[in-house]
Structure formats: C-alpha cells, structure tokens
Design an enzyme around this catalytic site. Structure first.
Site, PDB file in Angstrom:
ATOM      1  N   GLU A  27      -6.274   6.917  -0.645  1.00 24.52           N
ATOM      2  CA  GLU A  27      -6.215   5.663   0.101  1.00 24.52           C
ATOM      3  C   GLU A  27      -6.863   4.514  -0.677  1.00 24.52           C
ATOM      4  O   GLU A  27      -6.349   3.396  -0.701  1.00 24.52           O
ATOM      5  CB  GLU A  27      -6.893   5.814   1.467  1.00 24.52           C
ATOM      6  CG  GLU A  27      -6.142   6.707   2.450  1.00 24.52           C
ATOM      7  CD  GLU A  27      -4.712   6.259   2.675  1.00 24.52           C
ATOM      8  OE1 GLU A  27      -4.479   5.072   2.957  1.00 24.52           O
ATOM      9  OE2 GLU A  27      -3.812   7.103   2.533  1.00 24.52           O
ATOM     10  N   HIS A  53       1.760   4.304  -2.907  1.00 24.62           N
ATOM     11  CA  HIS A  53       1.741   5.759  -2.755  1.00 24.62           C
ATOM     12  C   HIS A  53       2.971   6.381  -3.419  1.00 24.62           C
ATOM     13  O   HIS A  53       2.886   7.448  -4.027  1.00 24.62           O
ATOM     14  CB  HIS A  53       1.736   6.136  -1.272  1.00 24.62           C
ATOM     15  CG  HIS A  53       0.383   6.071  -0.634  1.00 24.62           C
ATOM     16  ND1 HIS A  53      -0.755   6.556  -1.230  1.00 24.62           N
ATOM     17  CD2 HIS A  53      -0.010   5.580   0.574  1.00 24.62           C
ATOM     18  CE1 HIS A  53      -1.790   6.378  -0.428  1.00 24.62           C
ATOM     19  NE2 HIS A  53      -1.365   5.778   0.670  1.00 24.62           N
ATOM     20  N   HIS A  68       0.837  -1.201   0.000  1.00 25.33           N
ATOM     21  CA  HIS A  68       0.000   0.000   0.000  1.00 25.33           C
ATOM     22  C   HIS A  68       0.877   1.258   0.000  1.00 25.33           C
ATOM     23  O   HIS A  68       0.649   2.193  -0.775  1.00 25.33           O
ATOM     24  CB  HIS A  68      -0.906  -0.030   1.235  1.00 25.33           C
ATOM     25  CG  HIS A  68      -1.672   1.236   1.484  1.00 25.33           C
ATOM     26  ND1 HIS A  68      -2.997   1.384   1.141  1.00 25.33           N
ATOM     27  CD2 HIS A  68      -1.290   2.414   2.056  1.00 25.33           C
ATOM     28  CE1 HIS A  68      -3.396   2.601   1.479  1.00 25.33           C
ATOM     29  NE2 HIS A  68      -2.382   3.240   2.039  1.00 25.33           N
ATOM     30  N   GLU A  69       1.894   1.276   0.866  1.00 30.05           N
ATOM     31  CA  GLU A  69       2.771   2.442   0.965  1.00 30.05           C
ATOM     32  C   GLU A  69       3.660   2.591  -0.273  1.00 30.05           C
ATOM     33  O   GLU A  69       3.889   3.708  -0.757  1.00 30.05           O
ATOM     34  CB  GLU A  69       3.630   2.360   2.233  1.00 30.05           C
ATOM     35  CG  GLU A  69       2.847   2.289   3.529  1.00 30.05           C
ATOM     36  CD  GLU A  69       1.849   3.428   3.692  1.00 30.05           C
ATOM     37  OE1 GLU A  69       2.073   4.511   3.092  1.00 30.05           O
ATOM     38  OE2 GLU A  69       0.841   3.241   4.388  1.00 30.05           O
TER      39      GLU A  69
END
Length: 302
Positions: A228, A148, A144-145
């Site tokens: 998100e 980003h 997930h990070e």
C-alpha cells in the site's frame, strides 16, 4: 527506487510460493502420518489441492474476485464516462494496457485492482467512492490502483490469496475430520506406545488447524500492508499531484461504514479495509493506518 521495488515484487512471487508450499508440506505430512500412515500421501494431497487452487485463481482471478465482490463490468465509456476516461488516461501514462473496469454497487467508498499481470488486469470502484470523490481525488485513487497493476502487486496478491485459501481449506478439512476421527483407534488400544504417538499427532493436527490459517493470513496481511505504501507513492508520481490522493485518503478515513458485501479472502486487495475493522495492536489489520499513509505521502512530496 520505484523500479527496484517493482523488481523486488516480481521476485517476491517465488518467495511466497516457497513459504506457502513449506506450510502446505507440513500440513500434508501431518495428514499423511495421522490419517493414512504415509507422510508422502498427505503431502501429495495437500500439494494437489494447492496447485489446483492456485492455477484456477491465477488464470481466472479477475472473474473470481469480481464475482465474489458483486462487481459489474463496464462495457463502454458511456456507462461511466468520467471513470472510464480517468482509467484510460492513467493507463496511457503508466504505459500499460487498459484494464477492465468494474463498479460495485455499495455506498461505502473503496476500490481495488486484481489480475495476474498488466495484460490481464482489472480495477473496481464502489458506487460510494465514485459519488464521494471529486475528479482530482478519484484520479488519485485510480492512480493508486493502476500502480498496483504496473508494479505487479496484483500477481503477488493473487497468488497469496490462492495459497491462503488452499491452506484454510485444508485446515478446515482437518478440523472437521476431528469430529469423527478418534485419536486412538481399536488396533491401538492394546498398544500404549502407538496410542501415545497418535495422541501426539492429534494434538499437532489441532495446532495446525488453529495456527495454519492464522499464519497464512498474517503473511497475506503483511504483503498487503507493504504494497500500500509503494502504491501510494507511485500513484502520486503517476498523476504528479499527491494532494489528490491525500485528500482521497482523508475522506476514506472519515468514512466508517463497512461494505455490505465483501469476501474475506479478497479484503486485503482494497485500498482501505472494507470491513472497517481496526484491531488494538494493528497486528491483524489488512491495511496500514490511513494516518500513517497520509503522513508518508506528505513527507515524500514535501
């Protein structure tokens, strides 16, 4: 679709610049009209503050954010082998340089990414998350990070944090100035029209001082909420295992303990609200509800 969204995120940077600088120009116009009797002087002061804030934050975002949140950089894989190797593997799959890796000594599970682009990026996890998650779940959170970073969300977030901070500072200056700067000065007491104008300007400044930070925060929150969902989906695609992230989000939902130390300006960067504050309407939440994120993942990969 993911690549189209990445392109939109890159373009969004310019829209954020435009909107925030409009707000800054409005604040500057008030400062110039009320305090200096010259609109352009106030605009210049406001823009200079914003530009300095943005440049410093943009080029030093990693060190600034990590210092604000008490994060410590890992020097090698020996410091946290599993964490290091997961980030290393995901970076290779995402085709980005290895980000700097940090750990925050905090029992509350959380993580975030920051930086100005994939070549100057960093990821951080709390010690609580590192201990709570198994390898599959930790991989889901880190994917997930990394998403980003790959999607350039970190650039958008860095700029929005900088400009929001500049606006909050300017509004704070206006608020503090009102403690000693009267709405009608000595020269205006015999001039009803001039005095009335200054009272109106004083009221306008009061509105700016109250609503300016609120508007800046709302824009930053909206950016955070939107990014998100994309990072969840692209992170699951990165690992080819959406269940890992789903399980991780389930564990984050069960955790109600706020972080011991977190800077409010960087709270929106985390994968989950570090303050664990949930508002009734959801309008002021920095993150979308975890239930909705889990449901969106399940629907996307069912």
């Amino acid at each position: 679709m993911i690549y189209e969204q990445i392109d939109r995120n890159k373009r969004k940077t310019y829209f954020i610049f435009f909107f925030f600088f409009l707000l800054l120009a409005a604040l500057g116009s008030f400062i110039g009209a009320y305090f200096f009797d010259n609109i352009y002087s106030g605009i210049i002061i406001a823009l200079v503050i914003a530009i300095v804030y943005t440049l410093i934050t943009y080029f030093q975002s990693t060190s600034i954010v990590m210092q604000m949140n008490g994060a410590k950089k890992l020097n090698s894989a020996k410091d946290a082998p599993e964490l290091w190797h997961i980030v290393e593997d995901l970076s290779m799959v995402a085709d980005i340089p290895l980000p700097d890796i940090y750990i925050i000594d905090d029992p509350s599970p959380n993580a975030f990414a920051t930086g100005r682009d994939p070549k100057h990026a960093a990821v951080a996890v709390t010690s609580g998350l590192y201990k709570m998650m198994n390898r599959e779940e930790l991989e889901g959170v880190l994917a997930h990070e990394i998403s980003h970073v790959k999607n350039y969300d970190i650039r958008v977030s860095t700029i929005s944090v900088a400009l929001s901070s500049a606006i909050i500072l300017i509004c704070s200056i206006i608020g503090n100035a009102y403690r000693w700067w009267l709405p009608v000065d000595r020269d205006d007491r015999d001039n009803n029209n001039s005095g009335a104008v200054r009272i109106v300007l004083w009221l306008v400044g009061l509105v700016f001082a109250i609503l300016g930070p609120l508007i800046a925060s709302l824009v930053q929150m909206a950016i955070s909420r939107n990014r998100e969902y994309l990072a969840d989906v692209s992170g699951a695609e990165l690992t080819r295992n959406p269940q890992g992230l789903i399980n991780a989000l389930e564990k984050l939902k069960e955790s109600t303990k706020p972080m011991q130390r977190v800077d409010d300006a960087s709270a929106a960067l985390y994968i989950d609200d570090p303050n664990k504050k949930k508002h009734f309407s959801g309008l002021f939440d920095t993150h979308p509800p975890l239930d909705k994120r889990i449901a969106a993942l399940k629907k996307t990969f069912e």
